[in-house]
Design a protein around this motif. Sequence first.
Motif, PDB file in Angstrom:
ATOM      1  N   VAL A  76      -2.587  -9.429  -0.392  1.00 10.37           N
ATOM      2  CA  VAL A  76      -2.806  -9.246  -1.829  1.00 10.37           C
ATOM      3  C   VAL A  76      -1.963 -10.291  -2.549  1.00 10.37           C
ATOM      4  CG1 VAL A  76      -2.678  -7.631  -3.744  1.00 10.37           C
ATOM      5  CG2 VAL A  76      -3.138  -6.778  -1.448  1.00 10.37           C
ATOM      6  N   LYS A  77      -2.631 -11.092  -3.387  1.00  9.17           N
ATOM      7  CA  LYS A  77      -1.936 -12.152  -4.123  1.00  9.17           C
ATOM      8  C   LYS A  77      -1.986 -11.834  -5.608  1.00  9.17           C
ATOM      9  CE  LYS A  77      -3.360 -15.672  -0.830  1.00  9.17           C
ATOM     10  NZ  LYS A  77      -4.036 -16.946  -0.631  1.00  9.17           N
ATOM     11  N   ARG A  78      -0.973 -12.291  -6.295  1.00  8.61           N
ATOM     12  CA  ARG A  78      -0.991 -12.142  -7.748  1.00  8.61           C
ATOM     13  C   ARG A  78      -0.969 -13.513  -8.404  1.00  8.61           C
ATOM     14  NH1 ARG A  78       4.903  -9.891  -9.554  1.00  8.61           N
ATOM     15  NH2 ARG A  78       6.102 -11.279  -8.234  1.00  8.61           N
ATOM     16  N   GLY A  79      -1.645 -13.571  -9.529  1.00 12.87           N
ATOM     17  CA  GLY A  79      -1.714 -14.817 -10.267  1.00 12.87           C
ATOM     18  C   GLY A  79      -0.477 -15.042 -11.116  1.00 12.87           C
ATOM     19  N   GLU A  80      -0.395 -16.232 -11.676  1.00 13.10           N
ATOM     20  CA  GLU A  80       0.720 -16.605 -12.548  1.00 13.10           C
ATOM     21  C   GLU A  80       0.847 -15.593 -13.680  1.00 13.10           C
ATOM     22  OE1 GLU A  80       3.947 -18.734 -13.585  1.00 13.10           O
ATOM     23  OE2 GLU A  80       2.657 -19.327 -11.926  1.00 13.10           O
ATOM     24  N   GLY A  81       2.028 -14.996 -13.829  1.00 18.83           N
ATOM     25  CA  GLY A  81       2.295 -14.047 -14.902  1.00 18.83           C
ATOM     26  C   GLY A  81       1.680 -12.664 -14.704  1.00 18.83           C
TER      27      GLY A  81
ATOM     28  N   GLU B 159      -5.203  -2.873  -9.950  1.00 21.88           N
ATOM     29  CA  GLU B 159      -6.298  -2.339 -10.764  1.00 21.88           C
ATOM     30  C   GLU B 159      -7.623  -3.023 -10.440  1.00 21.88           C
ATOM     31  OE1 GLU B 159      -6.505   0.266 -12.882  1.00 21.88           O
ATOM     32  OE2 GLU B 159      -4.521   0.717 -12.098  1.00 21.88           O
ATOM     33  N   LYS B 160      -7.569  -4.149  -9.749  1.00 18.31           N
ATOM     34  CA  LYS B 160      -8.789  -4.896  -9.428  1.00 18.31           C
ATOM     35  C   LYS B 160      -9.647  -4.103  -8.447  1.00 18.31           C
ATOM     36  CE  LYS B 160      -6.593  -9.348 -10.193  1.00 18.31           C
ATOM     37  NZ  LYS B 160      -6.095 -10.572  -9.580  1.00 18.31           N
ATOM     38  N   ALA B 161     -10.937  -4.090  -8.675  1.00 18.49           N
ATOM     39  CA  ALA B 161     -11.875  -3.285  -7.892  1.00 18.49           C
ATOM     40  C   ALA B 161     -11.819  -3.601  -6.401  1.00 18.49           C
ATOM     41  CB  ALA B 161     -13.292  -3.452  -8.424  1.00 18.49           C
ATOM     42  N   GLU B 162     -11.705  -4.888  -6.049  1.00 14.53           N
ATOM     43  CA  GLU B 162     -11.716  -5.243  -4.633  1.00 14.53           C
ATOM     44  C   GLU B 162     -10.491  -4.720  -3.899  1.00 14.53           C
ATOM     45  OE1 GLU B 162     -10.115  -8.926  -6.786  1.00 14.53           O
ATOM     46  OE2 GLU B 162     -11.724  -7.499  -7.118  1.00 14.53           O
ATOM     47  N   VAL B 163      -9.359  -4.640  -4.587  1.00 13.21           N
ATOM     48  CA  VAL B 163      -8.149  -4.106  -3.970  1.00 13.21           C
ATOM     49  C   VAL B 163      -8.203  -2.580  -3.972  1.00 13.21           C
ATOM     50  CG1 VAL B 163      -5.633  -3.995  -4.105  1.00 13.21           C
ATOM     51  CG2 VAL B 163      -6.797  -6.127  -4.655  1.00 13.21           C
ATOM     52  N   ARG B 164      -8.583  -1.992  -5.099  1.00 12.64           N
ATOM     53  CA  ARG B 164      -8.696  -0.527  -5.194  1.00 12.64           C
ATOM     54  C   ARG B 164      -9.659   0.015  -4.145  1.00 12.64           C
ATOM     55  NH1 ARG B 164      -9.639  -0.448 -10.838  1.00 12.64           N
ATOM     56  NH2 ARG B 164     -11.735   0.132 -10.287  1.00 12.64           N
ATOM     57  N   GLY B 165     -10.756  -0.698  -3.919  1.00 14.12           N
ATOM     58  CA  GLY B 165     -11.757  -0.253  -2.947  1.00 14.12           C
ATOM     59  C   GLY B 165     -11.241  -0.253  -1.523  1.00 14.12           C
ATOM     60  N   TRP B 166     -10.282  -1.117  -1.210  1.00 13.26           N
ATOM     61  CA  TRP B 166      -9.738  -1.186   0.139  1.00 13.26           C
ATOM     62  C   TRP B 166      -8.739  -0.061   0.385  1.00 13.26           C
ATOM     63  CZ3 TRP B 166      -5.096  -2.250   2.774  1.00 13.26           C
ATOM     64  CH2 TRP B 166      -5.236  -2.610   4.110  1.00 13.26           C
ATOM     65  N   LEU B 167      -8.065   0.350  -0.680  1.00 16.65           N
ATOM     66  CA  LEU B 167      -7.098   1.438  -0.573  1.00 16.65           C
ATOM     67  C   LEU B 167      -7.851   2.769  -0.596  1.00 16.65           C
ATOM     68  CD1 LEU B 167      -4.470   0.143  -3.116  1.00 16.65           C
ATOM     69  CD2 LEU B 167      -4.284   0.095  -0.623  1.00 16.65           C
ATOM     70  N   GLU B 168      -7.408   3.703   0.187  1.00 17.99           N
ATOM     71  CA  GLU B 168      -8.040   5.026   0.195  1.00 17.99           C
ATOM     72  C   GLU B 168      -7.003   6.100   0.174  1.00 17.99           C
ATOM     73  OE1 GLU B 168     -11.149   5.433   3.133  1.00 17.99           O
ATOM     74  OE2 GLU B 168     -11.302   3.267   3.211  1.00 17.99           O
TER      75      GLU B 168
ATOM     76  N   GLU C 120      -1.226  -4.776 -12.361  1.00 20.23           N
ATOM     77  CA  GLU C 120      -2.512  -5.400 -12.707  1.00 20.23           C
ATOM     78  C   GLU C 120      -3.322  -5.747 -11.464  1.00 20.23           C
ATOM     79  OE1 GLU C 120      -1.989  -8.409 -16.139  1.00 20.23           O
ATOM     80  OE2 GLU C 120       0.009  -8.166 -15.207  1.00 20.23           O
ATOM     81  N   VAL C 121      -2.650  -6.246 -10.445  1.00 18.67           N
ATOM     82  CA  VAL C 121      -3.332  -6.643  -9.212  1.00 18.67           C
ATOM     83  C   VAL C 121      -4.035  -5.441  -8.589  1.00 18.67           C
ATOM     84  CG1 VAL C 121      -2.965  -7.486  -6.855  1.00 18.67           C
ATOM     85  CG2 VAL C 121      -1.759  -8.564  -8.763  1.00 18.67           C
TER      86      VAL C 121
END
Length: 130
Positions: free
Chosen positions: A108-113, A121-130, A118-119
């Motif tokens: 999991v990477k986070r963008g500048e700032g 909350e992204k659907a692709e990350v949330r979907g991987w977590l269960e 926030e990271v």
Amino acid sequence: MAPLPPPDPLPAFVYKITPTAPPDPIPERYPLSELDRQDGFVHLSTSWQIPITASLFFTHSPSIFLIKLRLSNFDPASVKWDEVDGTNGCPHLYGNFGPADVVGVLEVKRGEGEGWGEVFEKAEVRGWLE
């Protein structure tokens, strides 16, 4: 840390967060972090705790790796749910894990700032977590 009863229902998965990529392939006994060795258990998180843990302990990391572990693989007596700083039941594994316990690994990477909250909350990350 005060022990708590396990959550009901139990989560299907718990997660090990690391600042670096895990060994590939995962060894039979995962190499413990200095903190895990010092404390005598493997620090884990539930899916909802990951943004909090990342924000507290990985503030300067531009990326982290999540190792998804199937909780039912572990003897219930080896997983203690401890209260830490008022949080509800942080899972601690008194033992170790290996490749048979690992369901997957996600970088999991986070963008500048961008904050960890926030990271996650992204659907692709949330979907991987269960």
